[in-house]
Design an enzyme around this catalytic site. Structure first.
Site, PDB file in Angstrom:
ATOM      1  N   TYR A 142      11.938  -2.867  -2.082  1.00  0.00           N
ATOM      2  CA  TYR A 142      11.688  -3.428  -0.539  1.00  0.00           C
ATOM      3  C   TYR A 142      12.949  -4.257   0.068  1.00  0.00           C
ATOM      4  O   TYR A 142      13.096  -5.596  -0.414  1.00  0.00           O
ATOM      5  CB  TYR A 142      10.309  -4.375  -0.662  1.00  0.00           C
ATOM      6  CG  TYR A 142       9.783  -4.740   0.693  1.00  0.00           C
ATOM      7  CD1 TYR A 142      10.462  -4.349   1.816  1.00  0.00           C
ATOM      8  CD2 TYR A 142       8.790  -5.683   0.679  1.00  0.00           C
ATOM      9  CE1 TYR A 142       9.618  -4.738   3.066  1.00  0.00           C
ATOM     10  CE2 TYR A 142       8.118  -5.978   1.917  1.00  0.00           C
ATOM     11  CZ  TYR A 142       8.560  -5.560   3.184  1.00  0.00           C
ATOM     12  OH  TYR A 142       8.052  -6.080   4.087  1.00  0.00           O
ATOM     13  N   LYS A 170      11.636   0.932   0.724  1.00  0.00           N
ATOM     14  CA  LYS A 170      10.918   0.551   1.912  1.00  0.00           C
ATOM     15  C   LYS A 170      12.207   0.014   2.617  1.00  0.00           C
ATOM     16  O   LYS A 170      12.565  -1.349   2.321  1.00  0.00           O
ATOM     17  CB  LYS A 170       9.673  -0.523   1.864  1.00  0.00           C
ATOM     18  CG  LYS A 170       9.175  -0.787   3.295  1.00  0.00           C
ATOM     19  CD  LYS A 170       7.919  -1.745   3.151  1.00  0.00           C
ATOM     20  CE  LYS A 170       7.499  -2.188   4.411  1.00  0.00           C
ATOM     21  NZ  LYS A 170       6.337  -2.919   4.324  1.00  0.00           N
TER      22      LYS A 170
END
Length: 300
Positions: A142, A170
């Protein structure tokens, strides 16, 4: 369910960064989480990301995180993947959360770059490798430097892509060139983490999205990808543009996505409840604006 399929990216294409419903007394509402998860999957979500930023992970306990995975797994069965947010600023704690999420029934792990301490890139890389080595599940890294203060640099991602359990990103970096650079040099599945990039990243080879806005309009966001996949680029673009006012109000109007998503869900009579401090609920004017934008997206 398995997280890697022959027909698509790991975890699916259309993922919701799900809120964590709370009761009015402030405890995790597991029944509400099950009802919301069931609705999201029924309306087009391939996967659910639990205990991420939108899930208010900084203010939920380790036990609550595991209970949430178990409850949502029971609700959705094998109809959707479950990706558990386990990232913290502490490598040891992150490993503990990763192992607990695996035991609770998650299919994958979302691991944010270590925040606050702002480690250099070699330490960031070592952090992710230690988590990936310890866990038995695939990882999505992330990258959200606006919150963590630490970027996962493209060259770091390219090196980390060599690890067999690091399979996805992400992307909330707002660096579209860097995303394309990593896409061109790795097999990492790139998920848009900013809803305004859902179509753009998908069009250059992204895997799909991990969306906060999908808490309230899952079918409408899924339709953007479906139209593009069907070869109807103009329709896909129009659908993305139609969602833009709601995306802007939910994600770029000064309130965190957890606040705006819960405000809309509560207004619609869906499971959400309050946010936990230090977050504060949206004001009346903000809720009215969100509802108006929601009605425009869902009309017709």
């Amino acid at each position: 369910m398995t997280t890697a399929t022959a027909s698509g990216p790991p975890f699916g294409r259309a993922l919701c960064a799900m809120i964590t419903p709370f009761t009015e007394a402030g405890s995790v509402d597991l029944d509400g989480a099950q009802r919301l998860a069931d609705r999201l999957v029924a309306e087009g979500c391939d996967g659910l990301v639990l205990s991420g930023t939108t899930g208010e992970s900084p203010t939920t306990t380790d036990t609550e995180k595991s209970e949430l995975v178990r409850a949502v797994r029971e609700a959705v069965g094998d109809r959707a993947s479950i990706v558990a947010g386990v990232g913290t600023f502490d490598t040891r704690h992150t490993v503990e959360l990763a192992l607990a999420a695996e035991k609770a029934g998650a299919d994958g792990l979302l691991v944010v770059s270590p925040y606050y301490s702002r480690p250099p890139q070699d330490a960031v890389e070592a952090h992710f490798r230690e988590v990936a080595d310890a866990a038995g599940l695939p990882l999505a890294l992330y990258d959200i430097p606006g919150r963590t203060g630490t970027r996962i640099e493209p060259e770091t991602l390219i090196r980390l892509a060599e690890h067999p359990r690091i399979v996805a990103v992400k992307d909330c970096s707002y660096d579209f060139l860097a995303a394309q650079k990593v896409l061109s040099r790795t097999e990492l599945a790139y998920y848009a983490g900013c809803d305004e990039h859902n179509l753009a990243l998908y069009a250059v080879g992204g895997a799909g999205y991990i969306s906060t806005v999908a808490n309230v309009v899952p079918a409408q966001l899924r339709a953007v990808l479906d139209a593009f996949e069907a070869g109807d680029t103009p329709v896909s673009a129009r659908l993305q543009q139609r969602a833009t006012p709601l995306i802007e109000l939910m994600m770029a109007a000064g309130l965190p996505g957890a606040v705006t998503a819960k405000a809309l869900l509560n207004a619609l009579g869906l499971p959400a409840g309050p946010v936990r401090p230090p977050l504060r609920p949206a004001g009346r004017e903000a809720v009215e604006g969100l509802l108006a934008a929601y009605e425009e997206v869902t009309a017709g």
